[in-house]
Design an enzyme around this catalytic site. Structure first.
Site, mmCIF file in Angstrom:
data_model
loop_
_atom_site.group_PDB
_atom_site.id
_atom_site.type_symbol
_atom_site.label_atom_id
_atom_site.label_comp_id
_atom_site.label_asym_id
_atom_site.label_seq_id
_atom_site.Cartn_x
_atom_site.Cartn_y
_atom_site.Cartn_z
ATOM 1 C CG HIS A 93 -1.172 43.610 -2.486
ATOM 2 N ND1 HIS A 93 -0.529 43.907 -3.770
ATOM 3 C CD2 HIS A 93 -0.440 45.024 -2.123
ATOM 4 C CE1 HIS A 93 0.344 44.491 -4.075
ATOM 5 N NE2 HIS A 93 0.377 45.270 -3.130
ATOM 6 C CG HIS B 298 4.236 45.537 -0.097
ATOM 7 N ND1 HIS B 298 5.046 46.274 -1.003
ATOM 8 C CD2 HIS B 298 3.001 45.703 -0.612
ATOM 9 C CE1 HIS B 298 4.467 46.787 -2.054
ATOM 10 N NE2 HIS B 298 3.161 46.426 -1.895
ATOM 11 C CD GLU C 253 2.920 47.455 -5.022
ATOM 12 O OE1 GLU C 253 2.277 48.156 -4.229
ATOM 13 O OE2 GLU C 253 2.804 46.090 -5.237
ATOM 14 C CB SER D 221 0.379 39.321 -3.865
ATOM 15 O OG SER D 221 0.414 40.530 -4.593
#
Ligand code: HBI
Ligand code: FE
Length: 290
Positions: free
Chosen positions: A135, A140, A181, A200
Site C-alpha cells: 500500500h 503512494h 488516498e 493499491s
C-alpha cells in the site's frame, strides 16, 4: 514504547515492532528479512494492479511505477530514494507501521515519506487493516515523482503543527484521506484515479470509476475538510481534481480560518450531496444522500 493510533479510528493493536524505532519512528529496512514468499506476494500484487492500470490510473502514476523498476520483488527503499530525490527531493524512510500524526507530518514536511517495511500475508491479499509496504510503496510513492504533487505533499505536511494547535487535525486528515488516498483527476481521456488507497486495491480501482454507486464531486478544499469518511468500505464519494496544480494551489493558503469556521461543526456525511457541489456523478441510492 506505546504508539498512539493515529487518526484511523480502529481499536486493533498495531502489527509492527516499535521497540527498536529511532526517535523519529524510523528504522532500517532489512532486505534480508524478506523471504521468497514475501517477494512472491509483492509480485502477485504488482502484476494484478499493473494489469488493471490502463484506463483507470493517471498516466503520471503508471509512468513512475514503470520507471522505478520494482516488478520483481519488494523494493530496496534506499535505491529508490536515490532515483526519487533526484526528481523531487523526496526520500523514503522505513517505519514499523502507522506512526503518530506529529511524526508523520514532520516527515512529510521534510520530504521523507514513511513506508511500512513489512508485507501482508497471502491470506490478506485482498484486504488488510493496516497499510503494508505494498500500500505505502505502490500506492503512494509513484505520485511523489510528479513535481507539483511532491510539492503539495510537503506543503501539506508543513500544515500539521498548526493544525494540531488549532484543533484542525481531523479536518487535515480528511484532506489526506480524500485527496491523497482516494483522489480522482480529470484528464482529456476522462476521469482517472491517482489515490494510493484506490490504486493499491484491486476492487476499488475499478469501483471508483465504473460503479454508479458513489458520488463524484468536483474538488473544493472546505468541502473535503468538512466531509467524514469510512475506513472499511469503498468510498461513498470521490472528489475530483481539475489538475494536480489545483490541489497545490488550494494548499498554498492559511488553513486557520477553515479550522475556526468548521472544527466545532458536525461533519458532512460521507455520501452527502450539497446544492453548491459541482456534481460530476450523483451516486445511486442508497449511497447518495436522500
Ligand atoms: N503513519 N506510517 C503512517 N502512514 C500513514 O499514512 C499515516 C500515519 N500516521 C497518521 C496518518 N497517516 C493519518 O493520520 C494522516 O491523516 C496524517
Ligand atoms: Fe496510505
Amino acid at each position: 514504547m506505546t504508539v498512539a493510533i493515529p487518526a484511523a479510528n480502529t481499536d486493533h493493536g498495531l502489527r509492527g515492532d516499535y521497540s527498536r524505532v529511532r526517535d523519529d519512528y524510523t528504522l532500517d529496512q532489512d532486505m534480508g528479512a524478506y523471504g521468497e514468499a514475501d517477494h512472491g506476494t509483492w509480485r502477485t500484487l504488482y502484476r494484478r494492479q499493473m494489469a488493471l492500470m490502463p484506463g483507470y490510473a493517471a498516466d503520471a502514476f503508471t509512468g513512475a511505477v514503470r520507471a522505478m523498476g520494482v516488478a520483481d520483488g519488494i523494493p530496496d527503499l534506499a535505491r529508490v530514494s536515490g532515483w526519487l530525490s533526484a526528481r523531487t527531493g523526496w526520500t523514503l524512510v522505513a517505519v514499523p507501521g502507522l506512526i503518530p500524526d506529529g511524526a508523520f507530518f514532520d516527515h512529510l514536511a521534510n520530504r521523507r515519506f514513511p513506508v511500512t517495511w513489512w508485507i501482508r500475508t497471502p491470506e490478506e491479499m485482498d484486504y488488510l487493516v493496516e497499510p503494508d509496504i505494498f500500500h505505502d510503496f505502490f500506492g503512494h510513492v509513484p505520485m511523489l515523482a510528479t513535481p507539483v504533487f511532491a510539492d503539495y505533499l510537503a506543503a501539506y505536511g508543513a500544515k500539521g503543527v498548526q493544525a494540531e494547535a488549532e484543533g484542525g487535525l481531523k479536518m487535515l486528515a480528511r484532506l489526506y484521506w480524500y485527496m491523497v488516498e482516494f483522489g480522482l483527476v480529470r484528464t482529456p481521456a476522462g476521469l482517472r484515479a491517482y489515490g494510493a488507497g484506490i490504486l493499491s486495491s484491486k476492487g476499488e480501482t475499478v469501483h471508483c470509476l465504473d460503479s454508479p454507486e458513489p458520488n463524484r464531486i468536483g474538488f473544493d478544499l472546505a468541502r473535503v475538510m468538512r466531509t467524514d469518511y469510512k475506513i472499511d468500505t469503498y468510498q461513498r464519494t470521490y472528489f475530483v481534481l481539475d489538475s494536480f496544480d489545483q490541489l497545490f494551489a488550494a494548499t498554498d493558503r492559511d488553513f486557520t480560518p477553515l479550522y475556526r469556521a468548521f472544527k466545532d461543526t458536525a461533519p458532512l456525511a460521507p455520501d452527502a450531496v450539497l446544492p453548491e457541489d459541482r456534481v460530476l456523478h450523483r451516486g445511486r441510492p442508497p449511497h447518495a444522500a436522500a
